[in-house]
Write a protein that holds these residues in place. Structure first.
Motif, mmCIF file in Angstrom:
data_model
loop_
_atom_site.group_PDB
_atom_site.id
_atom_site.type_symbol
_atom_site.label_atom_id
_atom_site.label_comp_id
_atom_site.label_asym_id
_atom_site.label_seq_id
_atom_site.Cartn_x
_atom_site.Cartn_y
_atom_site.Cartn_z
ATOM 1 N N PHE A 39 0.829 -1.201 0.000
ATOM 2 C CA PHE A 39 0.000 0.000 0.000
ATOM 3 C C PHE A 39 0.870 1.260 0.000
ATOM 4 O O PHE A 39 0.642 2.186 -0.776
ATOM 5 C CB PHE A 39 -0.920 -0.006 1.224
ATOM 6 N N ILE A 40 1.900 1.273 0.840
ATOM 7 C CA ILE A 40 2.800 2.431 0.913
ATOM 8 C C ILE A 40 3.506 2.634 -0.421
ATOM 9 O O ILE A 40 3.642 3.767 -0.903
ATOM 10 C CB ILE A 40 3.797 2.266 2.072
ATOM 11 N N SER A 41 3.915 1.547 -1.050
ATOM 12 C CA SER A 41 4.572 1.627 -2.353
ATOM 13 C C SER A 41 3.618 2.197 -3.406
ATOM 14 O O SER A 41 4.002 3.042 -4.214
ATOM 15 C CB SER A 41 5.049 0.241 -2.775
ATOM 16 N N GLN A 42 2.367 1.746 -3.392
ATOM 17 C CA GLN A 42 1.379 2.238 -4.348
ATOM 18 C C GLN A 42 1.103 3.724 -4.131
ATOM 19 O O GLN A 42 0.966 4.478 -5.098
ATOM 20 C CB GLN A 42 0.086 1.433 -4.239
ATOM 21 N N ILE A 43 1.039 4.154 -2.879
ATOM 22 C CA ILE A 43 0.814 5.572 -2.583
ATOM 23 C C ILE A 43 1.989 6.407 -3.081
ATOM 24 O O ILE A 43 1.808 7.476 -3.667
ATOM 25 C CB ILE A 43 0.597 5.789 -1.060
ATOM 26 N N ALA A 44 3.207 5.914 -2.862
ATOM 27 C CA ALA A 44 4.397 6.640 -3.319
ATOM 28 C C ALA A 44 4.397 6.767 -4.838
ATOM 29 O O ALA A 44 4.708 7.841 -5.373
ATOM 30 C CB ALA A 44 5.661 5.936 -2.835
ATOM 31 N N ASP A 45 4.033 5.690 -5.545
ATOM 32 C CA ASP A 45 3.972 5.737 -7.006
ATOM 33 C C ASP A 45 2.927 6.737 -7.471
ATOM 34 O O ASP A 45 3.166 7.516 -8.398
ATOM 35 C CB ASP A 45 3.641 4.354 -7.588
ATOM 36 N N LEU A 46 1.765 6.723 -6.840
ATOM 37 C CA LEU A 46 0.693 7.651 -7.195
ATOM 38 C C LEU A 46 1.128 9.087 -6.930
ATOM 39 O O LEU A 46 0.891 9.975 -7.754
ATOM 40 C CB LEU A 46 -0.572 7.324 -6.402
ATOM 41 N N LYS A 47 1.783 9.313 -5.812
ATOM 42 C CA LYS A 47 2.269 10.645 -5.461
ATOM 43 C C LYS A 47 3.252 11.148 -6.517
ATOM 44 O O LYS A 47 3.158 12.284 -6.972
ATOM 45 C CB LYS A 47 2.937 10.596 -4.088
ATOM 46 N N ASP A 48 4.184 10.289 -6.935
ATOM 47 C CA ASP A 48 5.157 10.676 -7.961
ATOM 48 C C ASP A 48 4.469 10.991 -9.285
ATOM 49 O O ASP A 48 4.805 11.968 -9.961
ATOM 50 C CB ASP A 48 6.185 9.562 -8.178
ATOM 51 N N LYS A 49 3.470 10.166 -9.633
ATOM 52 C CA LYS A 49 2.748 10.367 -10.889
ATOM 53 C C LYS A 49 2.000 11.702 -10.865
ATOM 54 O O LYS A 49 2.032 12.474 -11.821
ATOM 55 C CB LYS A 49 1.772 9.210 -11.109
ATOM 56 N N LYS A 50 1.332 11.990 -9.759
ATOM 57 C CA LYS A 50 0.580 13.243 -9.647
ATOM 58 C C LYS A 50 1.527 14.442 -9.639
ATOM 59 O O LYS A 50 1.239 15.470 -10.234
ATOM 60 C CB LYS A 50 -0.288 13.254 -8.382
ATOM 61 N N ALA A 51 2.675 14.311 -8.974
ATOM 62 C CA ALA A 51 3.645 15.405 -8.943
ATOM 63 C C ALA A 51 4.128 15.710 -10.364
ATOM 64 O O ALA A 51 4.243 16.871 -10.755
ATOM 65 C CB ALA A 51 4.819 15.055 -8.039
ATOM 66 N N ASP A 52 4.398 14.658 -11.152
ATOM 67 C CA ASP A 52 4.824 14.855 -12.537
ATOM 68 C C ASP A 52 3.735 15.549 -13.352
ATOM 69 O O ASP A 52 4.020 16.428 -14.171
ATOM 70 C CB ASP A 52 5.174 13.513 -13.188
ATOM 71 N N GLU A 53 2.470 15.173 -13.126
ATOM 72 C CA GLU A 53 1.358 15.813 -13.841
ATOM 73 C C GLU A 53 1.251 17.294 -13.484
ATOM 74 O O GLU A 53 1.048 18.139 -14.348
ATOM 75 C CB GLU A 53 0.044 15.115 -13.504
ATOM 76 N N ILE A 54 1.405 17.616 -12.210
ATOM 77 C CA ILE A 54 1.313 19.008 -11.761
ATOM 78 C C ILE A 54 2.456 19.834 -12.340
ATOM 79 O O ILE A 54 2.252 20.949 -12.827
ATOM 80 C CB ILE A 54 1.291 19.081 -10.222
ATOM 81 N N ILE A 55 3.657 19.285 -12.320
ATOM 82 C CA ILE A 55 4.811 20.006 -12.878
ATOM 83 C C ILE A 55 4.616 20.245 -14.367
ATOM 84 O O ILE A 55 4.870 21.347 -14.875
ATOM 85 C CB ILE A 55 6.116 19.226 -12.602
ATOM 86 N N GLY A 56 4.131 19.227 -15.071
ATOM 87 C CA GLY A 56 3.861 19.385 -16.500
ATOM 88 C C GLY A 56 2.816 20.459 -16.758
ATOM 89 O O GLY A 56 2.970 21.288 -17.659
ATOM 90 N N TYR A 57 1.771 20.475 -15.957
ATOM 91 C CA TYR A 57 0.712 21.480 -16.097
ATOM 92 C C TYR A 57 1.275 22.881 -15.853
ATOM 93 O O TYR A 57 0.999 23.818 -16.605
ATOM 94 C CB TYR A 57 -0.427 21.181 -15.129
ATOM 95 N N LEU A 58 2.069 23.031 -14.810
ATOM 96 C CA LEU A 58 2.640 24.340 -14.488
ATOM 97 C C LEU A 58 3.569 24.825 -15.589
ATOM 98 O O LEU A 58 3.587 26.007 -15.908
ATOM 99 C CB LEU A 58 3.385 24.289 -13.160
ATOM 100 N N LYS A 59 4.321 23.909 -16.199
ATOM 101 C CA LYS A 59 5.211 24.294 -17.308
ATOM 102 C C LYS A 59 4.385 24.778 -18.494
ATOM 103 O O LYS A 59 4.723 25.781 -19.121
ATOM 104 C CB LYS A 59 6.083 23.121 -17.724
ATOM 105 N N LEU A 60 3.284 24.073 -18.785
ATOM 106 C CA LEU A 60 2.416 24.492 -19.901
ATOM 107 C C LEU A 60 1.809 25.863 -19.625
ATOM 108 O O LEU A 60 1.740 26.721 -20.500
ATOM 109 C CB LEU A 60 1.295 23.468 -20.112
ATOM 110 N N GLU A 61 1.350 26.065 -18.407
ATOM 111 C CA GLU A 61 0.753 27.347 -18.038
ATOM 112 C C GLU A 61 1.768 28.488 -18.113
ATOM 113 O O GLU A 61 1.459 29.594 -18.539
ATOM 114 C CB GLU A 61 0.146 27.281 -16.653
#
Length: 66
Positions: A39-61
């Protein structure tokens, strides 16, 4: 010396005191710990994925405002 057998001797004092020390307790605890690690591993993976999405969005903006 090559040992092939394990002999466990107990007097039941731990069980009489209400300690969770049966073989079933051990297995249940092991399974729970494995599930927690997964569960902790899955949360960490999800957190990394969401962080990458947010960074990508901010770069586009930021490109839109330049």
């Amino acid at each position: 010396m090559n040992v092939q057998k394990l002999l466990i001797i107990g007097n039941g004092f731990d069980l009489q005191c209400g300690l969770p020390s049966t073989f079933k307790d051990f297995i249940d605890n092991s399974v729970t710990k494995q599930k927690e690690k997964k569960f902790i591993s899955q949360i960490a993976d999800l957190k990394d994925k969401k962080a990458d999405e947010i960074i990508g969005y901010l770069k586009l903006e930021s490109m839109k405002t330049d």
